[in-house]
Design an enzyme around this catalytic site. Sequence first.
Site, PDB file in Angstrom:
ATOM      1  N   HIS A  56     -45.019   1.299 -25.911  1.00  0.00           N
ATOM      2  CA  HIS A  56     -44.480   2.417 -26.688  1.00  0.00           C
ATOM      3  C   HIS A  56     -44.080   3.793 -25.932  1.00  0.00           C
ATOM      4  O   HIS A  56     -45.116   4.328 -26.086  1.00  0.00           O
ATOM      5  CB  HIS A  56     -45.572   2.498 -27.932  1.00  0.00           C
ATOM      6  CG  HIS A  56     -45.088   3.441 -28.894  1.00  0.00           C
ATOM      7  ND1 HIS A  56     -45.220   3.078 -30.282  1.00  0.00           N
ATOM      8  CD2 HIS A  56     -44.046   4.192 -29.093  1.00  0.00           C
ATOM      9  CE1 HIS A  56     -44.598   3.885 -31.152  1.00  0.00           C
ATOM     10  NE2 HIS A  56     -43.949   4.812 -30.248  1.00  0.00           N
ATOM     11  N   LEU A  59     -38.149   7.271 -23.740  1.00  0.00           N
ATOM     12  CA  LEU A  59     -37.589   7.884 -22.375  1.00  0.00           C
ATOM     13  C   LEU A  59     -36.377   8.690 -22.689  1.00  0.00           C
ATOM     14  O   LEU A  59     -35.631   9.362 -21.639  1.00  0.00           O
ATOM     15  CB  LEU A  59     -37.121   6.870 -21.643  1.00  0.00           C
ATOM     16  CG  LEU A  59     -38.321   5.668 -21.095  1.00  0.00           C
ATOM     17  CD1 LEU A  59     -37.668   4.626 -20.147  1.00  0.00           C
ATOM     18  CD2 LEU A  59     -39.411   6.376 -20.295  1.00  0.00           C
ATOM     19  N   ARG A  60     -36.269   8.889 -23.919  1.00  0.00           N
ATOM     20  CA  ARG A  60     -34.883   9.570 -24.519  1.00  0.00           C
ATOM     21  C   ARG A  60     -33.693   9.472 -24.062  1.00  0.00           C
ATOM     22  O   ARG A  60     -32.729  10.062 -24.505  1.00  0.00           O
ATOM     23  CB  ARG A  60     -35.412  11.130 -24.102  1.00  0.00           C
ATOM     24  CG  ARG A  60     -36.812  11.507 -24.842  1.00  0.00           C
ATOM     25  CD  ARG A  60     -36.932  11.425 -26.165  1.00  0.00           C
ATOM     26  NE  ARG A  60     -37.991  12.149 -26.841  1.00  0.00           N
ATOM     27  CZ  ARG A  60     -38.717  11.778 -27.941  1.00  0.00           C
ATOM     28  NH1 ARG A  60     -38.237  10.780 -28.530  1.00  0.00           N
ATOM     29  NH2 ARG A  60     -39.719  12.325 -28.211  1.00  0.00           N
ATOM     30  N   ASN A 276     -46.891  12.473 -35.182  1.00  0.00           N
ATOM     31  CA  ASN A 276     -46.661  11.204 -36.008  1.00  0.00           C
ATOM     32  C   ASN A 276     -46.921   9.998 -35.873  1.00  0.00           C
ATOM     33  O   ASN A 276     -46.498   9.580 -34.661  1.00  0.00           O
ATOM     34  CB  ASN A 276     -45.161  11.291 -36.338  1.00  0.00           C
ATOM     35  CG  ASN A 276     -44.810  10.245 -37.441  1.00  0.00           C
ATOM     36  OD1 ASN A 276     -45.474   9.541 -38.073  1.00  0.00           O
ATOM     37  ND2 ASN A 276     -43.465  10.475 -38.054  1.00  0.00           N
ATOM     38  N   ASP A 303     -47.223   5.927 -27.029  1.00  0.00           N
ATOM     39  CA  ASP A 303     -46.315   6.890 -27.629  1.00  0.00           C
ATOM     40  C   ASP A 303     -45.843   8.256 -27.212  1.00  0.00           C
ATOM     41  O   ASP A 303     -45.718   9.147 -27.689  1.00  0.00           O
ATOM     42  CB  ASP A 303     -46.862   7.114 -29.209  1.00  0.00           C
ATOM     43  CG  ASP A 303     -45.751   7.368 -30.126  1.00  0.00           C
ATOM     44  OD1 ASP A 303     -44.559   7.462 -29.769  1.00  0.00           O
ATOM     45  OD2 ASP A 303     -46.219   7.936 -31.320  1.00  0.00           O
TER      46      ASP A 303
END
Length: 428
Positions: A56, A59-60, A276, A303
Site C-alpha cells: 500500500h 507514488l503520485r 485517513n 499507506d
Amino acid sequence: MSKILIRGAKVLGGEPQDVLIDGATIAEVGTGLSAEGAQVVEAAGKVLLPGLVDLHTHLREPGREDSETVLTGTRAAASGGYTAVFAMANTFPVADTAGVVEQVYRLGREHGYCDVQPIGAVTVGLEGKKLAELGAMHESAAGVTVFSDDGKCVDDAVIMRRALEYVKAFGGVVAQHAQEPRLTEGAQMNEGVVSAELGLGGWPAVAEESIIARDVLLAEHVGSRVHICHLSTAGSVEIVRWAKSRGIDVTAEVTPHHLLLTDELVRSYNPVYKVNPPLRTERDVMALREALADGTIDIVATDHAPHPHEDKDCEWAAAAMGMVGLETALSVVQETMVDTGLLTWAGVAERMSFKPAEIGQAQGHGRPVSAGEPANLTLVDTEYRGSVDPAGFASRSRNTPYEGRELPGRVTHTWLRGKATLVDGKLT
C-alpha cells in the site's frame, strides 16, 4: 556480476550466518563462508531480512509529481528496506486502464530502486459507478492482480460484488478502503472524547466496521478474496477474526502509525496527524498490536501518502490527509512489536515480506533467505537509536508524524536481485 559476502548476520534474527550473493541470486548460506574476490559486508550484530514488500504505497505519478514520483518514492522505499511496492491507483489520470498501469510499471523498471507493481482501480475514475478495465489491466504488461479505489470506498454493494466476482476468474483480490461515506461527511478525526472536546467532526469506528462486515459476507457469498486496507479499530479486528473463523478468504493490513499514535495527538491541531482512517484511541492501538501478533491482521503496510508542504502547512480543516511512511515503517514496527516482545524478527519478516508478497503475488519477493533464492535482502542495525529528521528523507515530501522523535533501528543495506540500492545507509 560481482559476488557479495554478508558476514555474520543474524538471519531473521537467528544465529549468525554468512550469506553469499552471486549475481542476482543467493548462492550459499552457512558459517565460515569465503569467496575469492567477493565484496565483504561485515554484519555482526545486525539482522538480515528478506527485502520488505509494501502492499500500500502512493507514488503520485502520474499527475502529482509535486508530492512524489516513481523515482523518489522508490528511493524512499529502498532507504526503508523495501524491494517491492504496490502503487495505489489514485493518480491523475486514475490508474483504471491498461495504459496507465503499464506507464507506472515501466517507470519502476527504468529507475531500478525497487520493483513497482501497480494496483488497478476498481471503478472508472474512482467514482464507484462502473467497473474499470479489470481484465485488461490484469492481461497488460503490468500483470495487475490487486485492485483498489483506495482514498475512496467502493460503497455500492452491487459494484463490490461484481468486482469480487470478476477478479475471482484470475485469482485477483479487491483491496477495500473501508469508509462508509455518509457516516463520515465532514469528519476530521476519530469520533470520541477528544473530538468532542476539540469540537472537530467525528469519524466513527462503525463507518469502517460496517463496510468490513458487509464485504467479508460478500466475499463469502461469491467465494472470492477481499483485502482490508489500513484497518484501524478494535471492532474491525473482531469482525476480521470472526470472518477468518468462518473460513472466509479475507486478509487485512495495519499501518505503522496506527500501531503507535493515538487521537490524543490531535490536541496539538498539527495537521501532520491528520490521516485517513484517523488516529484512534489507545484501546484501538493495543487491539491492533495484539491482532498483528496473533495473525488476525496479516501484514503491515505503510499507506505512504506524500503531500507537498503547502497541503499540510495550513489550518487543520483544510489540510490533506496522509503521512509518509516508507522510511520509518520498520523502526516503528521494531518499537511497537519487537521491542515489546509481541513479535520476533522472523515474525516481522512474515508480516512485512512473506505475506504481503503472497497476497499481491509479487514474483521473486517474500522468499526465504536460502541458496537459490533471489537476492532481495535488507540488513538492519537493530541497536541503533536516533531522532527522525525528515530533511534527510529520500521522499519528495516531508509530512512525517515522527519528526524529532527517537526511534530504534536503521536499515543499512538493501539489495535488489543482488544489486545494492542502499549501502551504509546511503542510496547508491
